[in-house]
Design a protein around this motif. Sequence first.
Motif, PDB file in Angstrom:
ATOM      1  N   THR A 267       2.701   2.291   1.861  1.00 39.44           N
ATOM      2  CA  THR A 267       2.560   3.354   0.872  1.00 39.44           C
ATOM      3  C   THR A 267       2.478   4.725   1.535  1.00 39.44           C
ATOM      4  OG1 THR A 267       0.152   3.123   0.877  1.00 39.44           O
ATOM      5  CG2 THR A 267       1.366   1.871  -0.789  1.00 39.44           C
ATOM      6  N   ASN A 268       2.673   5.741   0.715  1.00 41.27           N
ATOM      7  CA  ASN A 268       2.513   7.137   1.120  1.00 41.27           C
ATOM      8  C   ASN A 268       1.030   7.480   1.046  1.00 41.27           C
ATOM      9  OD1 ASN A 268       2.316  10.014   1.050  1.00 41.27           O
ATOM     10  ND2 ASN A 268       4.446  10.163   0.362  1.00 41.27           N
ATOM     11  N   GLU A 273       2.160   6.211  -3.445  1.00 42.85           N
ATOM     12  CA  GLU A 273       3.403   5.595  -3.886  1.00 42.85           C
ATOM     13  C   GLU A 273       3.978   4.711  -2.785  1.00 42.85           C
ATOM     14  OE1 GLU A 273       6.650   7.547  -6.524  1.00 42.85           O
ATOM     15  OE2 GLU A 273       7.127   8.050  -4.440  1.00 42.85           O
ATOM     16  N   PRO A 274       4.427   3.482  -3.118  1.00 39.83           N
ATOM     17  CA  PRO A 274       5.085   2.641  -2.112  1.00 39.83           C
ATOM     18  C   PRO A 274       6.317   3.346  -1.540  1.00 39.83           C
ATOM     19  CG  PRO A 274       4.506   1.346  -4.048  1.00 39.83           C
ATOM     20  CD  PRO A 274       4.285   2.785  -4.414  1.00 39.83           C
ATOM     21  N   HIS A 307       9.729   1.751  -6.660  1.00 38.63           N
ATOM     22  CA  HIS A 307       9.288   1.575  -5.277  1.00 38.63           C
ATOM     23  C   HIS A 307       8.419   0.320  -5.214  1.00 38.63           C
ATOM     24  CE1 HIS A 307       9.891   5.893  -5.931  1.00 38.63           C
ATOM     25  NE2 HIS A 307      10.098   6.054  -4.641  1.00 38.63           N
ATOM     26  N   GLY A 309       7.741  -1.136  -1.563  1.00 40.36           N
ATOM     27  CA  GLY A 309       7.224  -1.081  -0.197  1.00 40.36           C
ATOM     28  C   GLY A 309       6.808  -2.423   0.374  1.00 40.36           C
ATOM     29  N   ASN A 356      -1.468  -4.192   4.643  1.00 40.60           N
ATOM     30  CA  ASN A 356      -1.043  -2.970   3.959  1.00 40.60           C
ATOM     31  C   ASN A 356      -1.270  -1.766   4.869  1.00 40.60           C
ATOM     32  OD1 ASN A 356      -0.614  -4.559   1.636  1.00 40.60           O
ATOM     33  ND2 ASN A 356      -2.731  -4.274   0.994  1.00 40.60           N
ATOM     34  N   ALA A 358      -0.810   2.783   5.012  1.00 38.03           N
ATOM     35  CA  ALA A 358      -0.454   4.064   4.387  1.00 38.03           C
ATOM     36  C   ALA A 358       0.083   4.990   5.470  1.00 38.03           C
ATOM     37  CB  ALA A 358      -1.671   4.684   3.705  1.00 38.03           C
ATOM     38  N   GLY A 616       3.838   3.800  -8.430  1.00 36.05           N
ATOM     39  CA  GLY A 616       3.102   4.692  -7.561  1.00 36.05           C
ATOM     40  C   GLY A 616       2.228   5.658  -8.316  1.00 36.05           C
TER      41      GLY A 616
END
Length: 899
Positions: A267-268, A273-274, A307, A309, A356, A358, A616
């Motif tokens: 993610t961002n 957001e993915p 999205h 991801g 996961n 970021a 997202g």
Amino acid sequence: MPTATFTPSTSNNRQVMKNINKIMIGAAMGMLTLGGIATAETVAKQNWGDFKLWIDPGHSKTENQGLYNYSEAQKVLRVGLATRQFLFDYTTADTTTIKMTRDDDQDDVSLEERSDMANAWGADFFYAIHSDAGSNENQTLFLFGGWYENGTAVEKTPNGGKRFSEILDPNLTGVMYNTTSRGSWYDRYYYDRVTDHDYHFPYLSVNRRTNCASMLSEGGFHTLPMQQALNLNDSYKRLEAFGTARAIMEYRGITRPDKVLLAGVVTNSETGEPINGATVKVNGDSIVTDSYDSLFKNYTKNPDLIHNGFFLFENLQAGKSYDISYSCPGFSSSTASVTMKSDPQGLSGNNVTWANVALTSNAPAVVSSIDVADAGAVRRTVPITITFSRKMNRESVEKAFAISNNGQCTFTWKNDYTLVIDISKLADEETYTITIDGSIAKNSQTNQYLDGNADGTEGGNYTFTFTTVPADTQAPYVVSTTPAKDSTMLYTLRPAIRIEYNEELAWNEDDATDAIVLADKDGNKIEGTITHAVVNGASVLHLYPSKDLTLDKAYKVTVKGGFKDLAGNLSEGYTFKFLSEYHPVEAQKVLDECTVDHWWAPDGSGSTAGTTSKTGVEESTANYIEQANVHSGDSVKNTIHLHYKFDDSFAGPWQIREYRSYQQNYYDTSVKGYVLQCCVYGDGSNNKVAHMVRVRVNGGSIDGIKRNLSKTLNYRGWDIMAWDINKCGANNQTFTGSDPYTFSENDTWCYDSFWLNHEMTADQGDMYKDNDGVDDSGNPITWQDWSGDIYIDDYKYVKYGEATQTAKLSDITDEPETGVSEVASQSSISINAKGSMINVVAGEKLQTVTVYSVNGATVLSTTPRGNVETVDASQLAPGVYVVKAITAGKQNTKRVIIK
């Protein structure tokens, strides 16, 4: 009668059956082919025995559409196929012991055929795979056949569905991304929460009609953006199959393989957001997350809509540590180290390691959008909104802001991305240039300077040039009312008196005193509460009467003048008459209390299409319903607020089926002859709404869904949407089922949904180009907004008696009235239009006559030679225009209609 309290079972304490044919799995474990880069190895298979399992992927073909035109039927078929393959790979099961209802997207199998096929084959267990719709939270659900009888829970026989349900619940839920469970339920109790059911057999057809143990699962919601984005990914569907197949093996008492998976979502870090197109590397293998070009282009024309991801690695060893690297263009790279979780005979989730991550963007911020439709015709009364691609340091942006010609602006921020610029202090008919200095403005996360000229390098300036429209000298005027002028107000004796203006008023509370006076033919005033609201750029006033009107009587509404618009122009007074409802109410039933819990999310129905549901950061605000404190009357307790946003990159159709699921029982014929009605607060969007009911023919099968003739939201404020179901054949449209259709005496129906429709045609894209109000063939266009907000309340069935209207409008003495389309003259300059000709007459020499479109753009301008001027407007599209005439000492502005 004894009672019992039932709660869904989520117990993890299960007695695992012993398998006398158990054999040891070899040290070298084979790989489940879950897509991507995994390779299969030879494994020693566990003995499946002669147990006959029927796997039933719900629905057929592309039924039950979810978001992005990807259906439940497509998703669950692939979960079923992957589940079967897992069992083939790790047990001795084959096509003689595991069968499926369908194995491709072309098979079309009815509900009854599913159980008939399994029964004929002699299945020992029937497992139906589904995904869900309607919730705002991603959850699983597990339903086995059962009911309550005199306070005692009863499972269908043969037993087994309950036990498998309780095994599958934590195993499937535990491998899914950000998912919780609603638990494991007796199916009839789930749908009817009483402890003594009228029907002592399962509720669901697949549980009721099968001759074996059975269970149905709902694997998350295909109507939620994030879950549906994951559903599009083949590896994610097989991750669900991993959890499912292990649960089946546990149910059978079979030793599960020492198989582990590594999963994650990139993610961002700024938006949540993915990230599309991110590369993840582990142990020499590499996966690139889905992107628009690789996958999502098959489901949307909007490259920034979907999205996920997501990544999934399979060829890793239990208990071993691995280094992971994450990278993506425009983001800083990252690394991590994980040790693979393993618990072969435990829950499936204990064998999936999530990693996961970021990532932080290293791209400088740019201006994503500016909400000015026509830079040559900007109204000072409408703020300019600039949206940035990244969260901004607000102070630096305001310091970097400059505007030419000594313009004065003030700022507010909706959030760290969105700057709102108040331009009300600028001059009329003046050109300005906004500049945001890229060497000063910077984002708040990495402190990079703004890439104002969008060349990929920080530090460039952003500039935007616009021209304000001429001064607003037109007085605000009434464009519509409820009740309509000279009409009969049907379906209520206490209407919310609605007065809609063409523009926003500079309202203050002192204006409310006697702003609207409602009186009967004898001059008796009906007291009430007056409110003002700005809806979609224009003002609407309401008078909420404090008591019912008298049946069959003439009334007059007087709206006082002197209301200022934002430019200080004063409105004229306005009066109109109407007749009250003359049909007496014989009976009524509340249909819904408008509690949000009774309704699905807007994207919850598979019939909903063309909405913006971005995965997202924006997904929770794209379309939603909530409880609201805006009511159509003082007796109304609850109101639903529906916020909608359609996707203009979608090919259509655009619609929301706002489904009502609460206590969805079929009404009997006692409501035949009733009027189905509710109040709808319009947003002036010109989108369309309707009621929809589900019909059962002659007490038998469901014929389909019918709706009333749609109501156009070409108004702001409260109005009534009513449907006389008794006259369904004359005023209904078919949504699904047979057509034409007329209700018979034995038919029953229930409320299905509130329907919202956007039907902009392809030709209307022309309006994006030139704003001329016509399509490419020159036909007038009624523009429809892509987004908006409406409110709904006072749902009920009402039976009205037969009556003859005796009241007449002439019961009230006629007085001079202002027509809806008439605007009082502000000077001795006369402006009139006939057909396509505009006639202007003044008491002195005219200097200019200018014609503007309704959005303020100049479309014609002349310099008259005398005090009379005729303007030929035949080259203009038919529609509404504003004419401004100026002499040396006077001016007048008037709204005209060109035909």
